[in-house]
Design a protein around this motif. Structure first.
Motif, PDB file in Angstrom:
ATOM      1  N   LEU B 111      16.475 -76.371  81.658  1.00 37.23           N
ATOM      2  CA  LEU B 111      17.230 -76.174  80.508  1.00 37.23           C
ATOM      3  C   LEU B 111      16.971 -74.988  79.617  1.00 37.23           C
ATOM      4  O   LEU B 111      16.800 -75.186  78.506  1.00 37.23           O
ATOM      5  N   TYR B 112      16.563 -73.853  80.062  1.00 30.83           N
ATOM      6  CA  TYR B 112      16.564 -72.633  79.658  1.00 30.83           C
ATOM      7  C   TYR B 112      16.999 -71.564  80.424  1.00 30.83           C
ATOM      8  O   TYR B 112      16.959 -71.780  81.634  1.00 30.83           O
ATOM      9  N   VAL B 113      17.461 -70.448  79.816  1.00 29.28           N
ATOM     10  CA  VAL B 113      17.958 -69.461  80.681  1.00 29.28           C
ATOM     11  C   VAL B 113      16.912 -68.626  81.214  1.00 29.28           C
ATOM     12  O   VAL B 113      16.958 -68.207  82.579  1.00 29.28           O
ATOM     13  N   ALA B 114      15.974 -68.314  80.401  1.00 31.37           N
ATOM     14  CA  ALA B 114      14.767 -67.473  80.845  1.00 31.37           C
ATOM     15  C   ALA B 114      13.499 -68.098  80.404  1.00 31.37           C
ATOM     16  O   ALA B 114      13.445 -68.581  79.439  1.00 31.37           O
ATOM     17  N   ASN B 115      12.526 -67.837  81.462  1.00 31.71           N
ATOM     18  CA  ASN B 115      11.178 -68.317  80.826  1.00 31.71           C
ATOM     19  C   ASN B 115      10.193 -67.271  81.025  1.00 31.71           C
ATOM     20  O   ASN B 115       9.598 -67.022  81.997  1.00 31.71           O
ATOM     21  N   LEU B 116      10.064 -66.602  79.876  1.00 36.73           N
ATOM     22  CA  LEU B 116       9.407 -65.439  79.883  1.00 36.73           C
ATOM     23  C   LEU B 116       7.795 -65.751  79.365  1.00 36.73           C
ATOM     24  O   LEU B 116       7.670 -66.458  78.374  1.00 36.73           O
ATOM     25  N   ASN B 117       6.814 -65.077  80.126  1.00 40.45           N
ATOM     26  CA  ASN B 117       5.494 -65.262  79.516  1.00 40.45           C
ATOM     27  C   ASN B 117       5.114 -64.666  78.114  1.00 40.45           C
ATOM     28  O   ASN B 117       4.270 -65.139  77.505  1.00 40.45           O
ATOM     29  N   VAL B 118       6.234 -63.691  78.003  1.00 40.99           N
ATOM     30  CA  VAL B 118       5.927 -63.019  76.649  1.00 40.99           C
ATOM     31  C   VAL B 118       6.960 -63.359  75.776  1.00 40.99           C
ATOM     32  O   VAL B 118       7.675 -62.555  75.004  1.00 40.99           O
ATOM     33  N   GLY B 119       7.737 -64.628  75.917  1.00 42.67           N
ATOM     34  CA  GLY B 119       8.894 -64.958  75.229  1.00 42.67           C
ATOM     35  C   GLY B 119       8.887 -64.924  73.622  1.00 42.67           C
ATOM     36  O   GLY B 119       9.667 -64.220  73.031  1.00 42.67           O
ATOM     37  N   VAL B 120       7.892 -65.159  73.128  1.00 40.62           N
ATOM     38  CA  VAL B 120       7.621 -65.049  71.445  1.00 40.62           C
ATOM     39  C   VAL B 120       7.784 -63.609  71.136  1.00 40.62           C
ATOM     40  O   VAL B 120       8.331 -63.082  70.337  1.00 40.62           O
ATOM     41  N   LEU B 121       7.279 -62.704  72.090  1.00 42.47           N
ATOM     42  CA  LEU B 121       7.297 -61.099  71.616  1.00 42.47           C
ATOM     43  C   LEU B 121       8.746 -60.691  72.132  1.00 42.47           C
ATOM     44  O   LEU B 121       9.357 -59.887  71.381  1.00 42.47           O
ATOM     45  N   TYR B 122       9.531 -61.348  73.034  1.00 42.43           N
ATOM     46  CA  TYR B 122      10.842 -60.740  73.224  1.00 42.43           C
ATOM     47  C   TYR B 122      11.613 -61.431  71.979  1.00 42.43           C
ATOM     48  O   TYR B 122      12.507 -60.400  71.606  1.00 42.43           O
ATOM     49  N   LEU B 123      11.387 -62.594  71.124  1.00 41.45           N
ATOM     50  CA  LEU B 123      12.182 -62.908  70.114  1.00 41.45           C
ATOM     51  C   LEU B 123      11.817 -61.587  69.095  1.00 41.45           C
ATOM     52  O   LEU B 123      12.673 -61.265  68.370  1.00 41.45           O
ATOM     53  N   MET B 124      10.523 -61.242  69.176  1.00 40.12           N
ATOM     54  CA  MET B 124      10.362 -60.201  68.046  1.00 40.12           C
ATOM     55  C   MET B 124      10.941 -58.999  68.220  1.00 40.12           C
ATOM     56  O   MET B 124      11.512 -58.531  67.334  1.00 40.12           O
ATOM     57  N   SER B 125      11.092 -58.697  69.535  1.00 36.47           N
ATOM     58  CA  SER B 125      11.664 -57.329  69.650  1.00 36.47           C
ATOM     59  C   SER B 125      13.312 -57.396  69.586  1.00 36.47           C
ATOM     60  O   SER B 125      14.099 -56.300  69.175  1.00 36.47           O
ATOM     61  N   ILE B 126      13.793 -58.402  69.906  1.00 40.43           N
ATOM     62  CA  ILE B 126      15.298 -58.665  69.887  1.00 40.43           C
ATOM     63  C   ILE B 126      15.745 -58.654  68.260  1.00 40.43           C
ATOM     64  O   ILE B 126      16.470 -58.038  67.781  1.00 40.43           O
ATOM     65  N   ALA B 127      14.603 -59.295  67.391  1.00 39.24           N
ATOM     66  CA  ALA B 127      14.918 -59.405  65.852  1.00 39.24           C
ATOM     67  C   ALA B 127      14.688 -57.849  65.396  1.00 39.24           C
ATOM     68  O   ALA B 127      15.637 -58.042  64.388  1.00 39.24           O
ATOM     69  N   SER B 128      13.897 -57.316  65.754  1.00 37.92           N
ATOM     70  CA  SER B 128      13.629 -55.877  65.498  1.00 37.92           C
ATOM     71  C   SER B 128      14.921 -55.012  65.643  1.00 37.92           C
ATOM     72  O   SER B 128      15.310 -54.142  65.061  1.00 37.92           O
ATOM     73  N   ILE B 129      15.524 -55.277  67.121  1.00 39.90           N
ATOM     74  CA  ILE B 129      16.646 -54.558  67.416  1.00 39.90           C
ATOM     75  C   ILE B 129      17.985 -54.853  66.443  1.00 39.90           C
ATOM     76  O   ILE B 129      18.896 -54.013  66.318  1.00 39.90           O
ATOM     77  N   ALA B 130      17.980 -55.985  66.064  1.00 37.54           N
ATOM     78  CA  ALA B 130      19.252 -56.644  65.297  1.00 37.54           C
ATOM     79  C   ALA B 130      19.503 -55.813  64.154  1.00 37.54           C
ATOM     80  O   ALA B 130      20.610 -55.765  63.569  1.00 37.54           O
ATOM     81  N   VAL B 131      18.522 -55.162  63.519  1.00 33.68           N
ATOM     82  CA  VAL B 131      18.692 -54.227  62.472  1.00 33.68           C
ATOM     83  C   VAL B 131      19.961 -53.151  62.710  1.00 33.68           C
ATOM     84  O   VAL B 131      20.550 -53.014  61.660  1.00 33.68           O
ATOM     85  N   TYR B 132      19.923 -52.710  63.613  1.00 30.37           N
ATOM     86  CA  TYR B 132      20.747 -51.471  64.047  1.00 30.37           C
ATOM     87  C   TYR B 132      22.250 -51.731  63.625  1.00 30.37           C
ATOM     88  O   TYR B 132      22.914 -50.781  63.032  1.00 30.37           O
TER      89      TYR B 132
END
Lengths: 177, 373
Positions: B111-132
Motif C-alpha cells: 500500500l505505497y507507491v515507492a519504498n525508498l530507504n531515503v524516503g524522508v530525504l525525498y520528502l525534503m528534496s521535493i519540498a525544496s523543489i516546490a518553491v520554483y
C-alpha cells in the motif's frame, strides 16, 4: 544493463543541452532554470549509479536551496537581461582557445590512459540499501570527522561574514540620517 | 523485469493521484463548511445533499471560464509555472505508506507507491523543489504585486525549510531509520512519536503551515497588500491549478505529519486487517486538516518581519535544541538501559524548551506591542 545504457544516453543528452542552454541564454532567469535542470539530471545520474542519498542531497542542496537563492537574487536585483553586446571583446577568443586546449588535453589523457586504467565499475545493487546509508554515516563521522568539522566551520565563517557585511551599525545609521 | 510490476506501479500511481484530486475537491467543501460553522453561517449547502455536489459544480465552472494570457508576461515560464506547482504536490505523496500490504488474486500488493530507504530525504528534496512554481509564477507575470508575492513566498519557504528539516531529523532519530515505512512500524511496535516528542509535532505543524502558505502565514497571497500575490495574473484552469496545488499540499503535509509523529497507518487490528491502514490514516488526516482550518478561522495574518523573526530566531533554535535533547535522551537510554531517559527525559525537557520559546515571544510582543520596527 542495456536499459541503463539507454537511460544514460538520454540523460547525458539532457545534461549537455541544459548546460549549453545555461551558457547561451540571454536571460539570467532562464540560465538559472537551465542550471536547475542540469542539477536534477546529475541527481538522476547518481540514482543510476546506486547512490540515492547523494542524489537526494544533490536535489535538496543544489536544485532546492542554492538555485532558489540565485533566482531570488536575480529577481531582487532586476538583473534578468544581459547587455546585448560583450563588454570584454577579447574574452570570447580567449575562452575558445582555452577550452580547445582543455578538450585536447582531455582527449589525449582519455586515449593514453584508457588502455591501462581499469574501466569504471558501477556499484552493485547491495549498496542500495539502508545499510549503505549507515556505513556512509559511520565513515563520515569516524574516518573523515576532521574534514567534516572543518567544512562546517568554513561554512559557519562564511555565514558570519555575510551577516557582518550586511549588518548596519546602529550609530553609523543614525549619524548619516 | 516482470511486466506486472509495471502495471502495479502505474495503477498505484494513478490511484494515488486520483485520491489526491478527489481529496482536493472535497477539502474545499470541507473547509468552506467548517469555516461557515465557526463563523455562524451555513456555508454551501445547495448543490446536492449537504452541498456534496458543490466541488463538481466548482470544477465545471472553472473549466468553462475564459482563460486570459496577458500580453506582457514571459509566455513559456507563465505556462510552466502552474504545472511546476502542482507536480511536486502530487509526487511527494509517493513515499508515504498508506498501509502494509494485502493479497489480491494471490498477489501481494503493497500500500505505497515507492519504498525508498531515503524516503524522508525525498520528502525534503521535493519540498525544496516546490518553491520554483510559485517564484516563477510571480516573476513571469511581470507585475509588481505578483513579483512581491513570489519573492515573499520564496523567502518564507527557504527560511522555514531549515526548521522542517530539523523536524524530520527528530522523527529519523526516534525511528532510527529514514524509511517512512520503518518509521511507521517503529511507532506501531512502540509508542507514537508525538508522545515522546510532542513539541516536535507542534513545531512541525506550524512550519508546514508556513511551507504551504496557509493562514496565518499566507503573506504571499495577502489580499490587502498584494491583490492576489503570485497568481494575480492567472485565470481559468491555470488559476485552478494553483488552487489545487495549495489544497493538495495541505493534504500531503497532514499525511506526512501523521506518518512521522502520529503513527501513520498504525492503529488497533491493523495487523489482521491491513485495509484498515488507509482508513486510520484518513481519519488522522481529517483531524489534522480540521486544525488547519481552525487556525485559519481564528488567527489573524502575522506581519512579515515578525514571520521572519519567528522562523529564524525562535523556531530554528528551538528545533536545534529539540534535536539535541532527543539525541541525548536516546543515547542515555541506550547506554544506561534506563528507559526513563527516553520516555520522561525527552518530553519534559522539550516542553521546558517550548515554554521558554513561548516566554521569549510573549516578552517580545509585550515590549513592542504598539511599537513599529
Amino acid at each position: 544493463m542495456n536499459s541503463d545504457l539507454i537511460v544514460f544516453l538520454v540523460l547525458s543528452l539532457v545534461a549537455v543541452s541544459t548546460a549549453l542552454g545555461m551558457l547561451f541564454s540571454r536571460n539570467a532567469v532562464y540560465s538559472a532554470l537551465f542550471l536547475v535542470l542540469n542539477f536534477v539530471t546529475v541527481a538522476v545520474f547518481y540514482l543510476l549509479l546506486g547512490a540515492p542519498f547523494i542524489a537526494m542531497s544533490q536535489i535538496t542542496v543544489y536544485a532546492g536551496a542554492i538555485m532558489v537563492l540565485f533566482l531570488f537574487v536575480i529577481m531582487l536585483l532586476g538583473a534578468e537581461n544581459l547587455a546585448p553586446s560583450e563588454s570584454l571583446p577579447w574574452q570570447k577568443p580567449l575562452a575558445a582557445l582555452l577550452s580547445a586546449v582543455l578538450a585536447v588535453e582531455a582527449i589525449y589523457l582519455l586515449f593514453s590512459r584508457a588502455s591501462t586504467a581499469r574501466s569504471v565499475v558501477s556499484p552493485d545493487a547491495s549498496l542500495n540499501t539502508i545499510e549503505s546509508l549507515r556505513e556512509m554515516a559511520m565513515d563520515l563521522f569516524n574516518h573523515f570527522l576532521l574534514p567534516f568539522e572543518i567544512t562546517s566551520i568554513l561554512l559557519l565563517v562564511a555565514m558570519v561574514g555575510a551577516i557582518v557585511l550586511t549588518r548596519q551599525d546602529k550609530g553609523e545609521a543614525n549619524g548619516s540620517s | 523485469m516482470d511486466w506486472t510490476i509495471w502495471v502495479e506501479w502505474i495503477v498505484k500511481g494513478f490511484v494515488l493521484c486520483l485520491i489526491l484530486l478527489t481529496g482536493f475537491a472535497y477539502l474545499t467543501l470541507y473547509e468552506r463548511r467548517a469555516l461557515a460553522r465557526i463563523q455562524v453561517r451555513v456555508g454551501p449547502n445547495r448543490a446536492g445533499p449537504q452541498g456534496l455536489l458543490q466541488p463538481i459544480a466548482d470544477a465545471v465552472k472553472l473549466i468553462f471560464k475564459e482563460e486570459l494570457t496577458p500580453r506582457h508576461v514571459y509566455k513559456v515560464v507563465f505556462f510552466i509555472a502552474p504545472i511546476l506547482t502542482v507536480v511536486p504536490s502530487l509526487i511527494i505523496a509517493a513515499v508515504i505508506p498508506l498501509g502494509t500490504s494485502f493479497n489480491l488474486f494471490g498477489r501481494e500488493i503493497t500500500l505505497y507507491v515507492a519504498n525508498l530507504n531515503v524516503g524522508v530525504l525525498y520528502l525534503m528534496s521535493i519540498a525544496s523543489i516546490a518553491v520554483y512554481g510559485i517564484v516563477l509564477a510571480g516573476w513571469s507575470s511581470n507585475n509588481k504585486y505578483a513579483m512581491m508575492g513570489g519573492i515573499r513566498s520564496s523567502a518564507q519557504m527557504i527560511s522555514y525549510e531549515l526548521t522542517l528539516g530539523m523536524c524530520f531529523v527528530l522523527a529519523i532519530l526516534l525511528a532510527n531509520s529514514m524509511n517512512p515505512t520503518e518509521i511507521v512500524s517503529a511507532q506501531q511496535s512502540g509508542v507514537w512519536f508525538v508522545l515522546v516528542q510532542p513539541v516536535g509535532a507542534i513545531v512541525f505543524f506550524i512550519v508546514t503551515l508556513a511551507e504551504v502558505n496557509r493562514a496565518p502565514f499566507d503573506m504571499p497571497e495577502a489580499e490587502q497588500e498584494l491583490t492576489a500575490g503570485y497568481h494575480a495574473e492567472y485565470s481559468g484552469m491555470k488559476f485552478a491549478l494553483f488552487f489545487m496545488a495549495e489544497y493538495q499540499k495541505m493534504i500531503v503535509v497532514c499525511m506526512i505529519l501523521a506518518t512521522l509523529f502520529l503513527g501513520g497507518y498504525a492503529g488497533p487490528f491493523v495487523d489482521q486487517y491491513p485495509l484498515l491502514g488507509p482508513l486510520y490514516l484518513f481519519a488522522k488526516v481529517i483531524v489534522l486538516l480540521f486544525f488547519m482550518i481552525w487556525v485559519r478561522a481564528t488567527w489573524p495574518r502575522i506581519r512579515y518581519d515578525r514571520l521572519m523573526a519567528f522562523g529564524w530566531k525562535i523556531l530554528l533554535p528551538l528545533t536545534i535544541y529539540l534535536v539535541f535533547v532527543t539525541a541525548a535522551g536516546i543515547l542515555l537510554a541506550q547506554e544506561t538501559g534506563n528507559q526513563l531517559f527516553y520516555f520522561a527525559g525527552i518530553p519534559v525537557l522539550s516542553i521546558i524548551g517550548f515554554f521558554t520559546a513561548f516566554a521569549i515571544v510573549y516578552r517580545d510582543l509585550r515590549r513592542k506591542s504598539h511599537g513599529r520596527v
